[in-house]
Design a protein around this motif. Structure first.
Motif, short mmCIF file in Angstrom:
data_model
loop_
_atom_site.label_atom_id
_atom_site.label_comp_id
_atom_site.label_asym_id
_atom_site.label_seq_id
_atom_site.Cartn_x
_atom_site.Cartn_y
_atom_site.Cartn_z
N GLN A 297 -2.78 2.25 2.09
CA GLN A 297 -1.34 1.62 2.89
C GLN A 297 -0.94 0.37 2.19
O GLN A 297 -2.13 0.14 2.18
N PRO A 298 -0.10 0.78 1.29
CA PRO A 298 0.55 -1.85 0.64
C PRO A 298 0.05 -2.26 1.66
O PRO A 298 0.29 -1.87 3.37
N ARG A 308 0.54 -2.91 -3.11
CA ARG A 308 0.90 -4.11 -3.35
C ARG A 308 1.69 -4.94 -4.30
O ARG A 308 2.52 -5.05 -4.44
N ARG A 312 5.00 -4.55 -6.49
CA ARG A 312 5.81 -5.41 -6.64
C ARG A 312 6.07 -5.82 -7.89
O ARG A 312 7.35 -6.45 -8.47
N THR A 356 6.59 6.09 1.36
CA THR A 356 5.90 4.76 0.90
C THR A 356 6.32 4.10 0.16
O THR A 356 6.72 3.17 0.30
N GLU A 360 8.28 0.02 1.08
CA GLU A 360 7.78 -1.32 0.10
C GLU A 360 8.44 -1.21 -1.00
O GLU A 360 8.13 -2.96 -1.02
N GLU A 361 9.51 -1.42 -1.62
CA GLU A 361 10.39 -1.59 -2.57
C GLU A 361 11.45 -2.11 -1.37
O GLU A 361 11.97 -2.84 -2.45
N ARG A 363 11.34 -2.96 1.14
CA ARG A 363 10.75 -4.16 2.16
C ARG A 363 10.64 -5.78 0.52
O ARG A 363 11.26 -6.74 1.39
#
Ligand code: SER
Length: 882
Positions: A297-298, A308, A312, A356, A360-361, A363
Motif C-alpha cells: 500500500q502507498p 507513493r 506522485r 488503490t 492515491e492520485e 489524495r
C-alpha cells in the motif's frame, strides 16, 4: 536458429525458460516484489534475491539449479527513467542460477548458445566484458567459446564485480554480454567503447559468479555454494530483437504509451519533454500495478513510501502532457491487460489495483495545485541569486502539508537550477517528530510519532495488571491535562501491561481503574505503539481522568489468553507448513487476533486438501504433546546460530526474543505466547486461498473458537441428517441413495413421457386432415420438449405412408417446430425442410432440414397456432406443384 519474424516478449520469456528447462533447470515462480525474509531489501531488485539463502546454506537445499522470469523493482535509477532508452523502475529479469552446481564454463557456453543460436544474434555484433582480475573467465570466452580476444574487454570492479544485493550476502565477479547497436546509436566520441554510457553498446545479459559472502561490514568469506546468477533484461532483449530504438518502442510498452498519449492535451506527446513524461508515466504505472497487485500500500514509510513517490512523480510529470484529472488508474488497467498474458493473476486484482491508484492520485491532486504554486513562488523569489538554495523548511512544508515527496521537490528544484537543502529538510523532519503528533485512535499506524520525553515500560510479558500512573494523555496530536467523562483519547502509562499491536498480534483491550482498584475510569479499546515503541492506549474515559493520576491497569485476561493461544498456534502452523510443503515456505504476514489467526505464506500453488489435513493433524499432534514454550532473550547472532526463523519487516536489535516450542520451532518474536502447547486446545483450519501472486493465506481457529466451530458443524450435520431422516454417520450413504433414486425417477419419467408420446401418436394420427391422397397432421403438442416432438414424428415415419406432419410446442418465449414427410412421398414435390422453413418464418425464426425430417423455431410463439393452421394449405400448394 534465429527466426525471421520478430520476437514478441511473450515468446522471449518462453524460449528462455524452455532453453534452461532442457538443460536441467527447474522453472520456479518469481518471488514477490516485496522480498520475503530479507530485511536488507525493500524490493526484489534481481532474480537472485529469493535464492540468497541457497548460496550461503551449509545443509541441504531444495534446488541446485533454477530458471526464473523475475519482476524487479529498483528505486535507484528513478532519475534516469524516461530520460534514457533503457532504465526502468520496474522490469523483468530472465535468469538461470546454480547453487554449488555448475560454474563459469557451462554458464558462459549456454549464454553464448542462447544468444547466437536460439535468438539468432550475429556473432559480429556481440562484445564481452570480464572483471579485470578474472583470467579464468576471459580464457573460457576465448578458448571454450571461441570469441575473438579483441572483443573481450576487461573492466574494473565498478562494472564487473556484482553485489551484494542489499549490502550483504553473495557477491562475485561478473561477465557481461553486449550488443553493438551500430555507430549511429553512439555518442561519437573517440573513447566510445563497451562500458560507455551512451546507447551504442547495450548490455543485455549479466553473468555473475557469486563466490563470496559479504557481511554488513564488508568482510568477505568464501560462499558455501558458489555458483551462477545471471540476469538478462527482458525489455532490452525485446528492444534488440524487435529492432526498435528504445525499450519503450517494444510490445511491452507501446500499448501503454498509446493509452498515455490518448490523455495528452495541446502537446505532441512524441516529442521532447512530453515524450519523456509519457515514458515516465508508462514505466511508473507498471511498477504501481505489480506492487499494488501484491497488496503493498502507498504510505509514509519503506516500500509504501517508494510507491507513493513513484505515483506522485508520474502525476507531476504528466502535467507537461496537459493531464489535469486523475488518469493513472486507466493506465494501470492497460498495464494489466498488456501483462496479463504472462501474469494472468493480475486480472484477479485489476479493480482493487485501479482503486488503490485512483485513491492515491486523488489524495495527491487535492493539494497539488496549491503546493505547486508555493513551490513556484519560492523558486521565483530565489531565482537570479547566485548559488540559490531551496531551504529545508520549504521542502518540509511541501512534504508535510502538500504531500510532495522530498526527493521530488529536490528534483524539481535542480531542474530550476536551485540547490535543495537536504540537511535542512532532515532537521525540520526531526523537529516535527519531536512534536509528537499522533492521531489518537484513528490514524495509520505508521503515523504514530516518537515520544522521546516520555518513559513507558512494557511489563505485559510478566503481568496482566499493574499499579501505575498516567504519564500522558494525547488527542489529535495535542497533549491534554485530562479527559472529561465520555471523551476519547490516547493514554501513555509509566508501566504498561497492555501489548501494543505489533508483529501481526492485535493490541490488548481492558480498562484503567483508580489506583488500588475500583470502577473503570477508562475503557481501552485498542493498544498501538508509538514509533519508539511505547504503548498507546486508545479509548474512552468513563469518568474524568487526569494526567499524572495513579491508576490500576487491567488487561482483559480472557481475550489475552485467546490471543496467546492463536499466537503460539501460528508458530506451530508455520513449522507444520514447512514440514509438509517444504522449506521454501516463508511467512509473509500474519494476523493474531483473539477469535482467529491468519497466516500468509509464500507458496506457488494451492495447498491440496490432503496436505491441509496433514498440516492440521500435525499441529494438533504438537498440541497434544503439550510441548513447553521457552522464551529467551539472546544475541541476534546466537539466535541465528540456533537456526531461528527471522521475519522480514521486523526490526531486530542487538538482542532478540527467541520463542522456542520445545524441539519443534524457533522464531524471533516479540509476541505473547502460552506456556505449554496443550493450552491451545483444538486447532482447526477453516480456509486456504490465494492473496497475491505466489502468496497463500490460511485462516484457523483454536481453543474455544475451534470448539465452537466444531460444535456448529456438528449441529449442521445433525440437521441435515434429520432432513433426510438419517444419522450423521449414515448421511453420505443416505444422500447417495437419494441421488440414485432421483436418477432412477428421472429416467422413469422420461420413459413415461415417451410412452405418453406413443399414446399421443395415435391421437394425432386419428386427427389427421386429408389433403388429396395425403394425410396431414398439424398440431400443437402441449408441454412437450423438443425431444418428445422428435420422438413422435419418428414414430409417424415408422408407421405411416402418404403422411405429412408438423408439430409445434412452446417453451417460454420461444416456439419450436418439427416436421416430417413420409418416405414414399418425400422429395417428390414435398419436402419437410421447405415446410418447416415456411412455418418457422411465420413464427419469426428459421428452420430447415432434409426432405423427410426438419426442425426449426422462432421467437413469436403467439403465431404458432396460426402458422400450423396454414400447413394443410401449404401441403396442397406443394402437392399440386404450386
Ligand atoms: N544479480 C545480477 C544482476 O542483477 C544478475 O542477475 O544484474
Amino acid at each position: 536458429m534465429g527466426k525471421t519474424s520478430r520476437w514478441t516478449s511473450d515468446e522471449l520469456r518462453r524460449v528462455f525458460l524452455e532453453f534452461f528447462r532442457e538443460r536441467g533447470h527447474p522453472v520456479l515462480p518469481p518471488s514477490p516484489l516485496a522480498p520475503q525474509g530479507d530485511p536488507t531489501l525493500l524490493f526484489t531488485s534481481a532474480g537472485m534475491v529469493q535464492f540468497k539463502p541457497y548460496y550461503v546454506a551449509v545443509g541441504p537445499i531444495p534446488h541446485r539449479r533454477a530458471a526464473t522470469v523475475q519482476p524487479c523493482l529498483r528505486g535507484s535509477d528513478l532519475e534516469n527513467v524516461g530520460v534514457t532508452s533503457r532504465h526502468h523502475t520496474f522490469f523483468e529479469m530472465l535468469g538461470n542460477f546454480s547453487f554449488g552446481d555448475y560454474f563459469k564454463e557451462e554458464a558462459i557456453a549456454w549464454a553464448w548458445e542462447f544468444s547466437t543460436e536460439v535468438i539468432g544474434l550475429s556473432r559480429d555484433r556481440l562484445w564481452i566484458s570480464v572483471f579485470e582480475e578474472d583470467d579464468e573467465t576471459a580464457r573460457i570466452w576465448e578458448r571454450g567459446v571461441g570469441v575473438d580476444p579483441a572483443r573481450i574487454v576487461r573492466l574494473g570492479a565498478k562494472d564487473n564485480f556484482w553485489g551484494p544485493a542489499g549490502g550483504s550476502g553473495p557477491c562475485g565477479p561478473c561477465s557481461e554480454l553486449y550488443v553493438d547497436l551500430g555507430p549511429e546509436r553512439g555518442c561519437g566520441l573517440p573513447t566510445c567503447a563497451v562500458g560507455c554510457d551512451c546507447d551504442r553498446y547495450l548490455e543485455y545479459w549479466n553473468l555473475v559468479f557469486p563466490q563470496f559472502n559479504q557481511d554488513p561490514d564488508g568482510n568477505r568469506t568464501d560462499l558455501p555454494n558458489r555458483g551462477v546468477d545471471t540476469g538478462m533484461g527482458l525489455e532490452r532483449l525485446a528492444q534488440i530483437l524487435q529492432e526498435v530504438p528504445s525499450n519503450y518502442d517494444t510490445d511491452l510498452f507501446t500499448p501503454i504509451l498509446e493509452e498515455v498519449r490518448s490523455f495528452a492535451r495541446g502537446v505532441d506527446p512524441a516529442e521532447g519533454e512530453a515524450l519523456t513524461a509519457s515514458r515516465i508515466v508508462a514505466d511508473h504505472a507498471r511498477a504501481l500495478v505489480f506492487a499494488f497487485h501484491e497488496g503493498i500500500q502507498p504510505g509514509n514509510e519503506g516500500r509504501g513510501y517508494v510507491l507513493r513517490r513513484i505515483l506522485r512523480r508520474a502525476v507531476l510529470r504528466a502535467r507537461v502532457l496537459g493531464v489535469e484529472e486523475p488518469f493513472l488508474d486507466r493506465i494501470g488497467s492497460r498495464v494489466t491487460e498488456v501483462m496479463s498474458g504472462a501474469y494472468p493473476e493480475l486480472l484477479d486484482t485489476r479493480e482493487r489495483v485501479a482503486a488503490t491508484i485512483r485513491a492515491e492520485e486523488e489524495r495527491f491532486r487535492r493539494t497539488l495545485e496549491q503546493g505547486l504554486e508555493i513551490f513556484q513562488k519560492t523558486v521565483a523569489g530565489l531565482r537570479g541569486g547566485k548559488g540559490a538554495v531551496l531551504p529545508g523548511e520549504e521542502i518540509f512544508r511541501l512534504y508535510d502539508t502538500y504531500g510532495f515527496p522530498a526527493e521530488l521537490t529536490e528534483e524539481m528544484a535542480r531542474a530550476e537550477g536551485i540547490e535543495p537543502d537536504r540537511a535542512g529538510f532532515e532537521k525540520a523532519m526531526e523537529e516535527a517528530r519531536g512534536r509528537s503528533r499522533w492521531e489518537g485512535g484513528g490514524g495509520e499506524r505508521g503515523e504514530a510519532e516518537d515520544l522521546p520525553d516520555l518513559e513507558s515500560t512494557f511489563v505485559g510479558y510478566e503481568r496482566r495488571e499493574a499499579e501505575t500512573r498516567v504519564a500522558a494523555i494525547l488527542r489529535d496530536g495535542v497533549r491534554l491535562d485530562g479527559l472529561g467523562e465520555g471523551e476519547e483519547g490516547t493514554i501513555v502509562l509509566d508501566e504498561s501491561p497492555f501489548y501494543g499491536e505489533s508483529g501481526g498480534q492485535v493490541g490488548d483491550q481492558g480498562r484503567l481503574e483508580p489506583g488500588g482498584g475500583g470502577d473503570s475510569l477508562f475503557t481501552v479499546r485498542d493498544t498501538r505503539r508509538s514509533r519508539d515503541d511505547k504503548a498507546l492506549l486508545a479509548g474512552r474515559a468513563e469518568r474524568p481522568l487526569r494526567a499524572g493520576e495513579p491508576v490500576r491497569a487491567v488487561v482483559d485476561a480472557e481475550r489475552r489468553a485467546a490471543i496467546a493461544r492463536n499466537h503460539t498456534a501460528t508458530h506451530l502452523l508455520h513449522g507444520a507448513l514447512r514440514e509438509v510443503l517444504g522449506d521454501h515456505v516463508r511467512q509473509s504476514g500474519s494476523l493474531v487476533a483473539p477469535d482467529r489467526l491468519r497466516f500468509d505464506f509464500v507458496h506457488y500453488e494451492r495447498t491440496g486438501d490432503r496436505e491441509l489435513a496433514r498440516i492440521e493433524a500435525l499441529v494438533n499432534r504438537k498440541v497434544q504433546e503439550d510441548l513447553s514454550v521457552r522464551i529467551e532473550t539472546v544475541s541476534f547472532a546466537e539466535a541465528r546460530r540456533r537456526g531461528a526463523t527471522a521475519l522480514f519487516g521486523e526490526k531486530y536489535g542487538e538482542t532478540v526474543r527467541l520463542v522456542e516450542v520445545e524441539g519443534y520451532s524457533r522464531e524471533l518474536c516479540g509476541g505473547i505466547h502460552v506456556g505449554r502447547t496443550g493450552q491451545i486446545g483444538p486447532f482447526l483450519i477453516v480456509s486456504e486461498e490465494a492473496v497475491g501472486s505466489g502468496v497463500r493465506r490460511i485462516e484457523a481457529l483454536t481453543g474455544a473458537g475451534a470448539y465452537r466451530r466444531i460444535r456448529e458443524d456438528r449441529d449442521l450435520l445433525e440437521r441435515a441428517a434429520g432432513v433426510v431422516r438419517s444419522t450423521p454417520e449414515e448421511l453420505p450413504e443416505r444422500v447417495e441413495a437419494l441421488q440414485e433414486r432421483v436418477r432412477r425417477l428421472e429416467k422413469e419419467l422420461l420413459e413415461a413421457r415417451k410412452s405418453g408420446a406413443g399414446d399421443r401418436t395415435a391421437d394425432l394420427l386419428a386427427g389427421a386432415t386429408p389433403v388429396g391422397d395425403l394425410r396431414v397432421i398439424a398440431a400443437i403438442v402441449p408441454e412437450a420438449d423438443p425431444s418428445v416432438l422428435k420422438d413422435i414424428v419418428d414414430r409417424f415415419q415408422e408407421k405411416g405412408t402418404s403422411l405429412v406432419a408438423v408439430l409445434g410446442t412452446r417453451t417460454g418465449d420461444k416456439a419450436f417446430v418439427v416436421g416430417m414427410v413420409s418416405r414414399d412421398v418425400a422429395g417428390k414435390r414435398l419436402s419437410a425442410g421447405d415446410l418447416i422453413r415456411e412455418v418457422s418464418a411465420r413464427i419469426g425464426g428459421r428452420g430447415g432440414g432434409k426432405p423427410t425430417f426438419a426442425q426449426g423455431g422462432g421467437g413469436e410463439p403467439d403465431h404458432l397456432e396460426e402458422a400450423l393452421a396454414a400447413v394443410p394449405e401449404m401441403v396442397r400448394r406443394a402437392a399440386q406443384g404450386g
